[in-house]
Design a protein around this motif. Structure first.
Motif, mmCIF file in Angstrom:
data_model
loop_
_atom_site.group_PDB
_atom_site.id
_atom_site.type_symbol
_atom_site.label_atom_id
_atom_site.label_comp_id
_atom_site.label_asym_id
_atom_site.label_seq_id
_atom_site.Cartn_x
_atom_site.Cartn_y
_atom_site.Cartn_z
ATOM 1 N N GLY A 239 0.815 -1.216 0.000
ATOM 2 C CA GLY A 239 0.000 0.000 0.000
ATOM 3 C C GLY A 239 0.845 1.262 0.000
ATOM 4 O O GLY A 239 0.546 2.226 -0.707
ATOM 5 N N ALA A 240 1.922 1.254 0.791
ATOM 6 C CA ALA A 240 2.804 2.421 0.845
ATOM 7 C C ALA A 240 3.485 2.657 -0.490
ATOM 8 O O ALA A 240 3.561 3.795 -0.975
ATOM 9 C CB ALA A 240 3.847 2.220 1.947
ATOM 10 N N ASP A 241 3.978 1.598 -1.106
ATOM 11 C CA ASP A 241 4.668 1.716 -2.386
ATOM 12 C C ASP A 241 3.730 2.262 -3.460
ATOM 13 O O ASP A 241 4.110 3.150 -4.242
ATOM 14 C CB ASP A 241 5.219 0.358 -2.791
ATOM 15 N N GLN A 242 2.504 1.753 -3.500
ATOM 16 C CA GLN A 242 1.551 2.224 -4.494
ATOM 17 C C GLN A 242 1.260 3.714 -4.327
ATOM 18 O O GLN A 242 1.262 4.477 -5.294
ATOM 19 C CB GLN A 242 0.247 1.426 -4.397
ATOM 20 N N ARG A 243 1.013 4.128 -3.081
ATOM 21 C CA ARG A 243 0.654 5.535 -2.845
ATOM 22 C C ARG A 243 1.840 6.469 -3.108
ATOM 23 O O ARG A 243 1.656 7.572 -3.653
ATOM 24 C CB ARG A 243 0.147 5.718 -1.416
ATOM 25 N N LEU A 244 3.034 6.051 -2.754
ATOM 26 C CA LEU A 244 4.203 6.873 -3.033
ATOM 27 C C LEU A 244 4.366 7.093 -4.535
ATOM 28 O O LEU A 244 4.654 8.207 -4.983
ATOM 29 C CB LEU A 244 5.467 6.223 -2.452
ATOM 30 N N ASN A 245 4.172 6.033 -5.312
ATOM 31 C CA ASN A 245 4.255 6.166 -6.765
ATOM 32 C C ASN A 245 3.214 7.136 -7.290
ATOM 33 O O ASN A 245 3.500 7.950 -8.178
ATOM 34 C CB ASN A 245 4.075 4.796 -7.429
ATOM 35 N N GLU A 246 2.008 7.055 -6.749
ATOM 36 C CA GLU A 246 0.946 7.967 -7.185
ATOM 37 C C GLU A 246 1.295 9.412 -6.888
ATOM 38 O O GLU A 246 0.912 10.324 -7.638
ATOM 39 C CB GLU A 246 -0.369 7.607 -6.491
ATOM 40 N N LEU A 247 2.024 9.631 -5.798
ATOM 41 C CA LEU A 247 2.379 10.991 -5.381
ATOM 42 C C LEU A 247 3.690 11.473 -5.999
ATOM 43 O O LEU A 247 4.150 12.581 -5.705
ATOM 44 C CB LEU A 247 2.468 11.056 -3.855
ATOM 45 N N GLY A 248 4.304 10.641 -6.829
ATOM 46 C CA GLY A 248 5.525 11.048 -7.502
ATOM 47 C C GLY A 248 6.795 10.732 -6.743
ATOM 48 O O GLY A 248 7.870 11.238 -7.082
ATOM 49 N N TYR A 249 6.699 9.898 -5.737
ATOM 50 C CA TYR A 249 7.878 9.506 -4.961
ATOM 51 C C TYR A 249 8.179 8.031 -5.230
ATOM 52 O O TYR A 249 7.344 7.292 -5.730
ATOM 53 C CB TYR A 249 7.636 9.735 -3.470
ATOM 54 N N ARG A 250 9.388 7.627 -4.859
ATOM 55 C CA ARG A 250 9.750 6.225 -5.047
ATOM 56 C C ARG A 250 10.389 5.678 -3.777
ATOM 57 O O ARG A 250 10.974 6.433 -2.975
ATOM 58 C CB ARG A 250 10.707 6.072 -6.210
ATOM 59 N N VAL A 251 10.262 4.373 -3.589
ATOM 60 C CA VAL A 251 10.923 3.691 -2.480
ATOM 61 C C VAL A 251 12.383 3.477 -2.865
ATOM 62 O O VAL A 251 12.685 2.756 -3.823
ATOM 63 C CB VAL A 251 10.241 2.351 -2.164
ATOM 64 N N SER A 252 13.269 4.116 -2.145
ATOM 65 C CA SER A 252 14.694 4.027 -2.448
ATOM 66 C C SER A 252 15.266 2.682 -2.005
ATOM 67 O O SER A 252 16.133 2.116 -2.676
ATOM 68 C CB SER A 252 15.448 5.159 -1.759
ATOM 69 N N TYR A 253 14.788 2.170 -0.872
ATOM 70 C CA TYR A 253 15.256 0.877 -0.372
ATOM 71 C C TYR A 253 14.274 0.355 0.669
ATOM 72 O O TYR A 253 13.457 1.097 1.216
ATOM 73 C CB TYR A 253 16.658 0.985 0.247
#
Length: 282
Positions: free
Chosen positions: A31-45
């Motif tokens: 859920g966190a990864d999906q929402r970050l992508n929607e907001l223009g951010y990415r999971v760095s690690y």
């Protein structure tokens, strides 16, 4: 534009030795990864407790892989690395466990979720309830308050806190707890577990010992992971909005990155009872 990365967010599973073995936190992370992508951010690690065990290790992580914000997922452990992150990461959001009152926290209503479980078991005629957990937290508080409100036996020998390691709450905890509870002079007629994985272990032990669920003893879990619907019999549990918790945590860390002076929020998501056959049918 959606293809422009606005920032990087690190994720630390603060109580896990393996990044992808826990079905609860896998869903939160999704859920966190999906929402970050929607907001223009990415999971760095995605790191674990092993990567931040000491202050030196936490400092090296921040130096070699700088991020704009960080998500802490899981149960808090007292460690100098965790303390270092709290002091040195400007935008930090925690999910599930209360790490620091100065941070955003997204959690779930374990207290009322457990009250619903106990109330349901009492309506089903169960009177002597055992309890297995890794930590006596808000779920235990909800369990105990309801047992007392309903006038059910309040025997400390029925309430077990089982040690656990960095791999989290494993089914082996339920096996160990069930063995202890059923060895009592007056064993319980229901076992209430603070997680589904613990409940699955308890059910496995009971089956191996020849107990019939639910005719001999009822079993309940907590979390409503996917496996809970495929136990034999299917597991009565409490649904936690795991995916939504991840999305909310992502929103909060982005909000803090873009509005650093905003006050931290404490968000508690609701829970709901999921009745299946492991405690009988109404």
């Amino acid at each position: 534009p959606p293809n422009i990365v606005r920032g990087d967010v690190g994720v630390v599973l603060v109580s896990r030795g393996d990044r992808y073995s826990d079905p609860f936190f896998n869903t939160v992370l999704e859920g966190a990864d999906q929402r970050l992508n929607e907001l223009g951010y990415r999971v760095s690690y995605v790191k674990t407790y092993f990567h931040i065990e000491t202050a030196r290790m936490a400092g090296e992580l921040l130096e070699t892989q700088p991020v704009d914000g960080m998500l802490l997922l899981g149960a808090h452990r007292n460690a100098e690395g965790m303390e270092y992150l709290r002091r040195n990461v400007r935008c930090l959001t925690a999910a599930i466990d209360d790490v620091d009152p100065q941070l955003d926290i997204v959690s779930f209503d374990g207290y009322n979720g457990m009250r619903n479980i106990v109330t349901h078991l009492a309506k089903m005629g169960r009177k002597r309830l055992g309890f297995i957990t890794g930590v006596k937290d808000h779920r235990y508080d909800g369990f105990l308050s309801t047992v007392r409100d309903l006038g059910l036996p309040d025997d400390p020998a029925l309430h077990l806190e089982i040690d656990y390691g960095l791999d989290g709450w494993l089914p082996e905890m339920g096996e160990k707890g069930a063995a202890c509870l059923m060895a009592l002079d007056t064993p319980p007629d229901a076992i209430v577990c603070a997680s589904d994985r613990v409940a699955i272990g308890a059910m496995r032990w009971l089956h191996n010992q020849g107990y019939r669920i639910p005719s001999d003893i009822a079993v309940t879990g907590f979390d409503n992971i996917q496996e809970a619907d495929f136990t034999f019999p299917p597991l009565t549990t409490v649904h936690v909005h795991k995916f939504h918790i991840g999305r909310l945590a992502a929103e909060r860390v982005v909000r803090r990155i873009e509005n650093p002076d905003e006050i931290p929020l404490r968000i508690t998501t609701p829970t709901s009872l999921v009745v299946r056959k492991s405690c009988g049918t109404p």
